[in-house]
Design a protein around this motif. Structure first.
Motif, short mmCIF file in Angstrom:
data_model
loop_
_atom_site.label_atom_id
_atom_site.label_comp_id
_atom_site.label_asym_id
_atom_site.label_seq_id
_atom_site.Cartn_x
_atom_site.Cartn_y
_atom_site.Cartn_z
N VAL A 55 0.86 -1.18 0.00
CA VAL A 55 0.00 0.00 0.00
C VAL A 55 0.90 1.23 0.00
CG1 VAL A 55 -1.74 1.30 1.28
CG2 VAL A 55 -1.87 -1.18 1.20
N THR A 56 0.62 2.16 -0.90
CA THR A 56 1.47 3.34 -1.02
C THR A 56 1.32 4.24 0.20
OG1 THR A 56 -0.20 4.69 -2.13
CG2 THR A 56 1.21 3.31 -3.53
N ASP A 57 2.32 5.06 0.42
CA ASP A 57 2.26 6.02 1.53
C ASP A 57 1.11 7.00 1.34
OD1 ASP A 57 4.40 4.89 2.82
OD2 ASP A 57 5.87 6.28 1.98
N GLU A 58 0.82 7.36 0.10
CA GLU A 58 -0.30 8.27 -0.19
C GLU A 58 -1.63 7.65 0.23
OE1 GLU A 58 -2.38 10.77 -3.84
OE2 GLU A 58 -0.71 9.43 -4.27
N THR A 59 -1.80 6.37 -0.07
CA THR A 59 -3.04 5.67 0.33
C THR A 59 -3.14 5.60 1.84
OG1 THR A 59 -3.06 4.37 -1.71
CG2 THR A 59 -4.33 3.50 0.15
N LYS A 60 -2.03 5.31 2.50
CA LYS A 60 -2.04 5.27 3.97
C LYS A 60 -2.42 6.63 4.54
CE LYS A 60 1.45 1.65 4.31
NZ LYS A 60 2.82 1.33 4.72
N GLU A 61 -1.89 7.70 3.95
CA GLU A 61 -2.22 9.05 4.41
C GLU A 61 -3.69 9.36 4.19
OE1 GLU A 61 -1.65 12.76 6.11
OE2 GLU A 61 -0.26 11.08 6.05
N ASN A 62 -4.22 8.95 3.03
CA ASN A 62 -5.65 9.18 2.75
C ASN A 62 -6.54 8.43 3.74
OD1 ASN A 62 -5.13 10.88 0.59
ND2 ASN A 62 -5.24 9.25 -0.92
N ILE A 63 -6.17 7.22 4.07
CA ILE A 63 -6.94 6.45 5.06
C ILE A 63 -6.87 7.12 6.42
CG2 ILE A 63 -7.05 4.27 6.33
CD1 ILE A 63 -6.15 2.89 3.70
N SER A 64 -5.69 7.56 6.79
CA SER A 64 -5.52 8.26 8.07
C SER A 64 -6.37 9.53 8.12
CB SER A 64 -4.05 8.60 8.26
OG SER A 64 -3.86 9.36 9.42
N ASN A 65 -6.36 10.29 7.03
CA ASN A 65 -7.18 11.52 6.97
C ASN A 65 -8.66 11.21 7.09
OD1 ASN A 65 -4.90 13.09 6.71
ND2 ASN A 65 -5.08 13.29 4.50
N PHE A 66 -9.10 10.13 6.42
CA PHE A 66 -10.51 9.74 6.50
C PHE A 66 -10.88 9.37 7.94
CE2 PHE A 66 -13.55 6.26 6.81
CZ PHE A 66 -14.69 6.91 6.36
N LEU A 67 -10.02 8.61 8.60
CA LEU A 67 -10.31 8.20 9.97
C LEU A 67 -10.37 9.40 10.91
CD1 LEU A 67 -8.16 4.96 10.25
CD2 LEU A 67 -10.65 5.12 10.04
N GLU A 68 -9.48 10.38 10.69
CA GLU A 68 -9.55 11.62 11.49
C GLU A 68 -10.88 12.31 11.28
OE1 GLU A 68 -6.30 14.39 11.06
OE2 GLU A 68 -4.90 12.75 10.77
N TRP A 69 -11.27 12.46 10.01
CA TRP A 69 -12.52 13.15 9.69
C TRP A 69 -13.71 12.39 10.28
CZ3 TRP A 69 -16.55 10.98 6.95
CH2 TRP A 69 -17.62 11.83 6.70
N PHE A 70 -13.73 11.08 10.10
CA PHE A 70 -14.84 10.26 10.57
C PHE A 70 -15.00 10.36 12.08
CE2 PHE A 70 -16.87 6.20 11.69
CZ PHE A 70 -17.94 6.22 10.82
N THR A 71 -13.90 10.33 12.79
CA THR A 71 -13.93 10.42 14.25
C THR A 71 -14.45 11.78 14.70
OG1 THR A 71 -12.09 8.88 14.42
CG2 THR A 71 -12.52 10.26 16.34
N VAL A 72 -13.93 12.83 14.11
CA VAL A 72 -14.36 14.19 14.48
C VAL A 72 -15.82 14.39 14.13
CG1 VAL A 72 -14.04 16.64 13.96
CG2 VAL A 72 -12.06 15.18 14.32
N GLN A 73 -16.24 13.95 12.95
CA GLN A 73 -17.64 14.11 12.51
C GLN A 73 -18.58 13.43 13.50
OE1 GLN A 73 -18.82 15.73 9.75
NE2 GLN A 73 -20.88 14.97 9.60
N GLY A 74 -18.27 12.21 13.90
CA GLY A 74 -19.13 11.48 14.83
C GLY A 74 -19.18 12.12 16.20
N PHE A 75 -18.03 12.50 16.71
CA PHE A 75 -17.98 13.15 18.02
C PHE A 75 -18.74 14.48 18.01
CE2 PHE A 75 -16.01 16.20 20.94
CZ PHE A 75 -16.20 15.54 22.14
N TYR A 76 -18.49 15.28 16.99
CA TYR A 76 -19.15 16.58 16.89
C TYR A 76 -20.66 16.40 16.76
CZ TYR A 76 -20.21 21.30 15.29
OH TYR A 76 -20.74 22.56 15.16
#
Length: 63
Positions: free
Chosen positions: A11-32
């Motif tokens: 898995v490319t570093d870019e894909t890993k970064e995109n997954i990480s960004n999605f997880l950050e967004w998903f967590t914040v969205q749910g909490f908020y």
């Protein structure tokens, strides 16, 4: 599942970064959403769009 994908070597570093960004967004969205519903009594489309704009800014300009 995302954590399993991140651990694969091919898995490319870019894909890993995109997954990480999605997880950050998903967590914040749910909490908020939960907190805002508790405070305001609802979480509507306008609230969601506002939060998405904030998350975009934070994720893309955090460095």
């Amino acid at each position: 599942m995302c954590f399993a994908i991140i651990s694969f070597e091919d898995v490319t570093d870019e894909t890993k970064e995109n997954i990480s960004n999605f997880l950050e967004w998903f967590t914040v969205q749910g909490f908020y959403a939960e907190a805002f519903t508790f405070i305001k009594g609802s979480f509507d489309r306008t609230d969601s769009e506002h939060l998405q704009n904030i998350c975009y800014y934070v994720i893309n300009f955090k460095n």
